[in-house]
Design a protein around this motif. Structure first.
Motif, mmCIF file in Angstrom:
data_model
loop_
_atom_site.group_PDB
_atom_site.id
_atom_site.type_symbol
_atom_site.label_atom_id
_atom_site.label_comp_id
_atom_site.label_asym_id
_atom_site.label_seq_id
_atom_site.Cartn_x
_atom_site.Cartn_y
_atom_site.Cartn_z
ATOM 1 N N SER A 29 13.478 5.204 -41.256
ATOM 2 C CA SER A 29 14.050 4.121 -40.462
ATOM 3 C C SER A 29 13.240 3.960 -39.188
ATOM 4 C CB SER A 29 15.516 4.405 -40.131
ATOM 5 O OG SER A 29 15.635 5.648 -39.470
ATOM 6 N N VAL A 30 13.417 2.804 -38.559
ATOM 7 C CA VAL A 30 12.655 2.480 -37.356
ATOM 8 C C VAL A 30 13.329 3.115 -36.147
ATOM 9 C CG1 VAL A 30 11.777 0.610 -35.910
ATOM 10 C CG2 VAL A 30 11.939 0.311 -38.396
ATOM 11 N N ALA A 31 12.560 3.864 -35.358
ATOM 12 C CA ALA A 31 13.097 4.488 -34.146
ATOM 13 C C ALA A 31 13.230 3.441 -33.045
ATOM 14 C CB ALA A 31 12.190 5.620 -33.685
ATOM 15 N N LYS A 32 14.244 3.617 -32.194
ATOM 16 C CA LYS A 32 14.499 2.702 -31.096
ATOM 17 C C LYS A 32 14.524 3.473 -29.780
ATOM 18 C CE LYS A 32 15.127 -0.859 -33.815
ATOM 19 N NZ LYS A 32 14.218 -2.026 -33.788
ATOM 20 N N PRO A 33 14.199 2.805 -28.668
ATOM 21 C CA PRO A 33 14.293 3.487 -27.367
ATOM 22 C C PRO A 33 15.716 3.972 -27.114
ATOM 23 C CG PRO A 33 13.069 1.429 -27.178
ATOM 24 C CD PRO A 33 13.653 1.447 -28.552
ATOM 25 N N SER A 34 15.835 5.163 -26.552
ATOM 26 C CA SER A 34 17.160 5.782 -26.375
ATOM 27 C C SER A 34 18.019 5.026 -25.367
ATOM 28 C CB SER A 34 16.998 7.234 -25.928
ATOM 29 O OG SER A 34 16.261 7.298 -24.715
ATOM 30 N N LEU A 35 17.408 4.301 -24.440
ATOM 31 C CA LEU A 35 18.175 3.580 -23.431
ATOM 32 C C LEU A 35 18.511 2.155 -23.859
ATOM 33 C CD1 LEU A 35 16.354 4.718 -20.153
ATOM 34 C CD2 LEU A 35 18.425 5.650 -21.196
ATOM 35 N N LYS A 36 18.142 1.772 -25.053
ATOM 36 C CA LYS A 36 18.381 0.413 -25.525
ATOM 37 C C LYS A 36 19.492 0.411 -26.576
ATOM 38 C CE LYS A 36 16.193 -3.452 -27.973
ATOM 39 N NZ LYS A 36 14.956 -3.917 -28.640
ATOM 40 N N THR A 37 20.397 -0.526 -26.470
ATOM 41 C CA THR A 37 21.450 -0.700 -27.464
ATOM 42 C C THR A 37 20.940 -1.557 -28.620
ATOM 43 O OG1 THR A 37 23.216 -0.521 -25.819
ATOM 44 C CG2 THR A 37 23.761 -1.601 -27.901
ATOM 45 N N VAL A 38 21.080 -1.053 -29.830
ATOM 46 C CA VAL A 38 20.629 -1.793 -31.008
ATOM 47 C C VAL A 38 21.681 -2.852 -31.343
ATOM 48 C CG1 VAL A 38 19.928 -1.639 -33.417
ATOM 49 C CG2 VAL A 38 19.443 0.259 -31.847
ATOM 50 N N PRO A 39 21.326 -4.142 -31.344
ATOM 51 C CA PRO A 39 22.302 -5.186 -31.652
ATOM 52 C C PRO A 39 22.821 -5.057 -33.089
ATOM 53 C CG PRO A 39 20.332 -6.111 -30.621
ATOM 54 C CD PRO A 39 20.014 -4.693 -30.985
ATOM 55 N N GLN A 40 24.024 -5.562 -33.305
ATOM 56 C CA GLN A 40 24.652 -5.471 -34.627
ATOM 57 C C GLN A 40 23.819 -6.186 -35.681
ATOM 58 O OE1 GLN A 40 28.807 -6.604 -34.765
ATOM 59 N NE2 GLN A 40 28.706 -7.144 -36.922
ATOM 60 N N ALA A 41 23.311 -7.375 -35.355
ATOM 61 C CA ALA A 41 22.537 -8.145 -36.331
ATOM 62 C C ALA A 41 21.260 -7.410 -36.729
ATOM 63 C CB ALA A 41 22.209 -9.523 -35.757
ATOM 64 N N GLU A 42 20.605 -6.799 -35.756
ATOM 65 C CA GLU A 42 19.369 -6.070 -36.039
ATOM 66 C C GLU A 42 19.639 -4.845 -36.909
ATOM 67 O OE1 GLU A 42 15.891 -3.652 -33.539
ATOM 68 O OE2 GLU A 42 17.125 -5.181 -32.539
ATOM 69 N N ALA A 44 22.160 -4.487 -38.931
ATOM 70 C CA ALA A 44 22.574 -4.977 -40.255
ATOM 71 C C ALA A 44 21.356 -5.304 -41.124
ATOM 72 C CB ALA A 44 23.461 -6.204 -40.097
ATOM 73 N N GLU A 45 20.322 -5.875 -40.535
ATOM 74 C CA GLU A 45 19.095 -6.166 -41.296
ATOM 75 C C GLU A 45 18.457 -4.880 -41.807
ATOM 76 O OE1 GLU A 45 16.535 -8.443 -38.841
ATOM 77 O OE2 GLU A 45 17.813 -10.237 -38.810
ATOM 78 N N GLU A 100 30.817 -2.228 -38.829
ATOM 79 C CA GLU A 100 30.939 -3.640 -39.180
ATOM 80 C C GLU A 100 29.608 -4.191 -39.676
ATOM 81 O OE1 GLU A 100 32.741 -7.052 -40.058
ATOM 82 O OE2 GLU A 100 33.715 -5.201 -39.385
ATOM 83 N N ALA A 101 28.510 -3.696 -39.128
ATOM 84 C CA ALA A 101 27.187 -4.137 -39.593
ATOM 85 C C ALA A 101 26.978 -3.763 -41.057
ATOM 86 C CB ALA A 101 26.096 -3.520 -38.721
ATOM 87 N N LEU A 102 27.405 -2.546 -41.437
ATOM 88 C CA LEU A 102 27.255 -2.116 -42.832
ATOM 89 C C LEU A 102 28.170 -2.923 -43.744
ATOM 90 C CD1 LEU A 102 26.111 -0.250 -44.967
ATOM 91 C CD2 LEU A 102 27.799 1.488 -44.307
#
Length: 381
Positions: A29-42, A44-45, A100-102
């Motif tokens: 899976s793609v790693a994200k910055p720890s201080l950033k909130t991953v949006p639901q739409a992103e 879900a994709e 909810e994204a799943l």
């Protein structure tokens, strides 16, 4: 006015959104910055891409937070000793509404639970493209002991699947679908009535059975397996009149059993609401089923103190004990709906009032005290 309303709606939506940690393993899976909130739409994709060639199993932990991942037991060892060794793995500190994204991208969804012994309540089959939501049934114990036992249960269950599976460990949503958040009730009493067993496939209990107010005497039960016995079988309750048996089908879908095609004395009755998880027993103090109209007349079939269960699990023993009661009385009553309507109306009034107050502006013109006084001549008629 419009842009202020949009801002208010955005603020309300942001307040309602849940941002929780997610631990993902078993797939890249793609790693994200720890201080950033991953949006639901992103998110879900990303899950939609995993579902194309994986089964996704989501373990939902009540009240999970980032602090829980720092948990340690009395021996100063991590509560997640098993999860620490999985690979590949990705940890997201904040994801918006991950459950909810799943649900939004999974065409096939199933629900299951892990009992106090650390086993799935219902055996799960591996199926690519399926999202399996697993909750925990906790005993009364400390948070550290609970997380440690869940870690061991997750490790044991992960070894049961023989296909490509991506696992999620996330927080259980505070507001879940009605079918996922019904609470366990005490098992209904099975004394003072009639109970019929069909091996380990099906059993039914009731204290009285009436057809249009007249008592019906059942003399026996017969179960016939269909071509797909793992998902469906037919039940026939023989009555004192051999020409008028009570017949219905019991089907399995997504961890639930459902009674359908119920018929008696030439009438078909609506029974689609008679359903429950296979690990529970359906119970109803007074269940009255109406038939379809025949010559503008309706027939009724009534069960008093009804309880029935179809486990769809070969591990059950013959004449098994009923599971916890899944009651026919819903949690959303007319009184609750009326209360919610009044609250919603008051919120709308408050929202409109706040928007109006935000639109109050200072006057752009004033009287000039040094100017000529306005004179109005009034003549008496």
């Amino acid at each position: 006015m419009l842009w202020k309303s949009l801002i208010a709606l955005c603020v309300i939506g942001a307040a309602l959104a849940e941002q929780t940690p997610v631990f993902l393993w078993g797939a890249n899976s793609v790693a994200k910055p720890s201080l950033k909130t991953v949006p639901q739409a992103e998110f879900a994709e990303q899950l939609a891409a995993l579902l194309e060639d994986h089964m996704v199993v989501a373990f939902e932990e009540n009240g999970l937070s980032n602090k829980d991942f720092l948990c340690s037991n009395s021996q100063s060892q991590s509560c997640y000793a098993q999860l620490q060794g999985v690979s590949p793995k990705t940890y997201y500190t904040s994801v918006e509404n991950p459950s909810e994204a799943l649900r939004s991208v999974a065409a096939k969804r199933e629900h299951n639970s892990i009992d106090a012994s650390g086993k799935l309540s219902t055996p799960a089959k591996c199926s690519v493209g399926t999202a399996l939501f697993v909750s925990f049934e906790d005993a009364t114990e400390s948070r550290e002991s609970s997380l440690e036992s869940h870690d061991a249960a997750i490790a044991a269950i992960s070894k049961q699947f023989d296909c490509k599976v991506a696992y999620l460990y996330l927080a259980a949503p505070s507001t879940a679908p009605v079918v996922q958040r019904r609470s366990r009730r005490e098992t209904a009493a099975t004394s003072g009535g009639t109970i019929w067993h069909a091996g380990n496939q099906f059993q039914i209990f009731y204290t009285d059975l009436l057809y249009n107010g007249n008592k019906v005497d059942v003399t026996g039960i017969k179960v016939t397996n269909s071509s797909t016995p793992a998902t469906k079988f037919s039940v026939e309750l023989a009555t004192s009149d051999p020409t008028k048996p009570i017949t219905f089908d019991v089907t399995y879908n997504g961890g639930y059993f459902t009674v359908s095609n119920l018929a008696y004395d030439g009438s078909n009755f609506r029974s689609s609401d008679v359903n429950a998880p296979t690990t529970f027993s359906y119970s109803c103090g007074n269940l009255t089923l109406d038939s379809t109209a025949v010559d503008n007349r309706y027939n009724t079939l009534s069960f008093k103190s009804l309880q029935l269960q179809a486990p769809f699990d070969a591990t059950y023993k013959d004449n098994f004990a009923f599971g916890d009661s899944w009651d026919c009385v819903g949690f959303v009553t007319p009184g609750i709906l009326m209360g919610l309507f009044v609250v919603a109306l008051l919120l709308v009034i408050m929202f409109v009032g706040v928007c109006w107050m935000m639109d109050i502006n200072t006057m752009d013109r004033f009287d000039d005290p040094k100017g000529k006084t306005i004179t109005i001549n009034a003549a008496a008629e």
